[in-house]
Design an enzyme around this catalytic site. Structure first.
Site, PDB file in Angstrom:
ATOM      1  CB  THR A 182      -0.755   0.129   1.431  1.00 57.03           C
ATOM      2  OG1 THR A 182      -1.769  -1.092   0.923  1.00 57.03           O
ATOM      3  CG2 THR A 182      -1.368   1.331   1.618  1.00 57.03           C
ATOM      4  N   GLY A 212     -10.036  -3.374   3.116  1.00 52.51           N
ATOM      5  CA  GLY A 212      -9.148  -3.270   4.287  1.00 52.51           C
ATOM      6  C   GLY A 212      -9.211  -1.944   5.157  1.00 52.51           C
ATOM      7  CG  ASP A 213      -5.625  -0.434   7.199  1.00 48.21           C
ATOM      8  OD1 ASP A 213      -5.855  -1.368   6.202  1.00 48.21           O
ATOM      9  OD2 ASP A 213      -4.775   0.347   7.355  1.00 48.21           O
ATOM     10  CB  THR A 233       1.253   0.271   5.037  1.00 47.86           C
ATOM     11  OG1 THR A 233       1.326  -1.015   4.628  1.00 47.86           O
ATOM     12  CG2 THR A 233       2.775   0.613   5.812  1.00 47.86           C
ATOM     13  N   GLY A 234      -0.438  -2.224   6.465  1.00 52.31           N
ATOM     14  CA  GLY A 234      -0.346  -3.521   7.398  1.00 52.31           C
ATOM     15  C   GLY A 234      -1.482  -4.315   7.192  1.00 52.31           C
ATOM     16  N   GLY A 236      -4.685  -5.103   7.345  1.00 54.43           N
ATOM     17  CA  GLY A 236      -5.710  -4.104   7.474  1.00 54.43           C
ATOM     18  C   GLY A 236      -6.765  -4.549   8.489  1.00 54.43           C
TER      19      GLY A 236
HETATM   20  N1  ASP Z   1      -3.566  -2.138   4.831  1.00 57.21           N
HETATM   21  C1  ASP Z   1      -3.754  -2.637   3.692  1.00 57.21           C
HETATM   22  C2  ASP Z   1      -4.906  -3.607   3.520  1.00 57.21           C
HETATM   23  O1  ASP Z   1      -5.288  -4.263   4.300  1.00 57.21           O
HETATM   24  C3  ASP Z   1      -2.524  -3.598   2.994  1.00 57.21           C
HETATM   25  C4  ASP Z   1      -1.195  -2.865   3.055  1.00 57.21           C
HETATM   26  O2  ASP Z   1      -1.080  -2.001   3.910  1.00 57.21           O
HETATM   27  O3  ASP Z   1      -0.415  -3.051   2.023  1.00 57.21           O
HETATM   28  O4  ASP Z   1      -5.698  -3.408   2.451  1.00 57.21           O
END
Ligand code: ASP
Length: 315
Positions: A182, A212-213, A233-234, A236
């Site tokens: 992300t 996601g988040d 990012t992470g 989600g």
């Molecule tokens: N947070 C994003 C999601 O869960 C993924 C990412 O951070 O790459 O969609």
């Protein structure tokens, strides 16, 4: 005049250093630096934090290496569905889109929602219809294709191993596999206004319209001049349950923590205790910044008018 600052990220849960070639690492760092420079130029010319984060995210969306816009990951059905959000700290105006397809720059559509729809969050076909009405740039499926993401998906599509509700072992594999790419940006302009934007293809092999988040105001993206602008990012699902971005704002507003203290608490205590792997970038209205992650690495960068200008990947 406030200190002008921009910080960006290109995702957490980095590929292991052992798997990274010198060439690929150079390409990532170059992509980050370009986005940082483009966003910073907006601030330097007296532009708004909102325009700066949008400009930086557009550059990252256009870069095939990152999981946003061109180069987004594939869903279970083998298509690319993207999510994005933008928020303005001055007046808490926000715009978000989810499950959109064929939009060249999802962050521009999110900004269009913020400025020209009477709504905050549009999804799927409706969001695409709005994009067409507003003259937002579209691209054919081929534009978004990347061999790397396609191979990633091919390795997963016939299994359910990817699934987030499966064991931790699988999640670790998924992180190693670098599913989290992300992108996001936060900025403070010379008027002391701050803004945040996040854009993503989500998770490889996602299904059932999973969101996601990233596009959720308060979870993956938040901005309030009184406290902070945050882009996450992470993993989600955990960031949603932790209301991660707003959590930082609350710690600053109600517990009088600094940006650094609040982000450190949310990432290294709260998210960690929930097994939420990932990180976030943040700025406050004085132009202070922080980039904090509990994963192996986070593609990131920061630039300000006191001579700071750096990009990095690992811890
Ligand atoms: N947070 C994003 C999601 O869960 C993924 C990412 O951070 O790459 O969609």
């Amino acid at each position: 005049m406030s200190k002008i600052t921009i910080s960006i990220h290109g995702g957490a849960g980095t590929i292991l250093k052992a798997d990274m070639t010198a060439e690929l690492e150079a390409a990532y760092l170059e992509g980050l630096q370009l986005a940082l420079n483009v966003g910073y130029a907006v601030l330097e010319e007296g532009g708004t934090a909102t325009n700066a984060v949008k400009a930086a995210v557009v550059v990252l969306e256009d870069n095939i290496l990152f999981n946003a816009g061109r180069g987004s990951v594939f869903t279970k059905k083998g298509v690319q569905e993207m999510d994005a959000a933008i928020m303005r700290g001055l007046d808490l105006e926000a715009g978000a889109v989810s499950g959109i397809r064929n939009i060249r720059n999802p962050v521009e559509l999110a900004a269009e929602v913020m400025l020209n729809s009477n709504h905050v969050f549009l999804s799927g076909k409706g969001a695409n219809d709005f994009a067409i009405k507003q003259g937002i740039k579209l691209e054919p499926d081929e534009y978004f294709y990347s061999q790397f993401r396609y191979d990633q998906w091919k390795a997963l599509r016939d299994s359910d191993n990817y699934s987030l509700d499966h064991t931790h072992h699988h999640l670790e594999e998924l992180m190693k596999d670098k599913k989290f790419g992300t992108v996001g940006a936060v900025a403070c302009d010379d008027k002391g206004n701050i803004a945040a934007a996040t854009s993503t293809g989500g998770m490889t092999n996602k299904k059932y319209g999973r969101i996601g988040d990233s596009p959720l105001i308060g979870s993956g993206t938040y901005a309030n001049n009184k406290t902070c602008a945050i882009s996450c990012t992470g993993h989600g699902e955990v960031f949603i349950k932790a209301v991660a971005a707003y959590d930082v704002s609350c710690l600053m507003e109600y517990k009088c923590m600094s940006l650094q203290e609040a982000m450190d608490y949310t990432v290294n205590k709260k998210l960690k205790s929930m097994e939420g792997e990932g990180g976030m970038i943040g700025v406050d209205a004085q132009g202070n910044y922080a980039m904090i992650f509990n994963s192996a690495g986070m593609y990131r960068g920061v630039r300000n008018n006191e001579g700071l200008n750096e990009v990095a990947i690992y811890g």
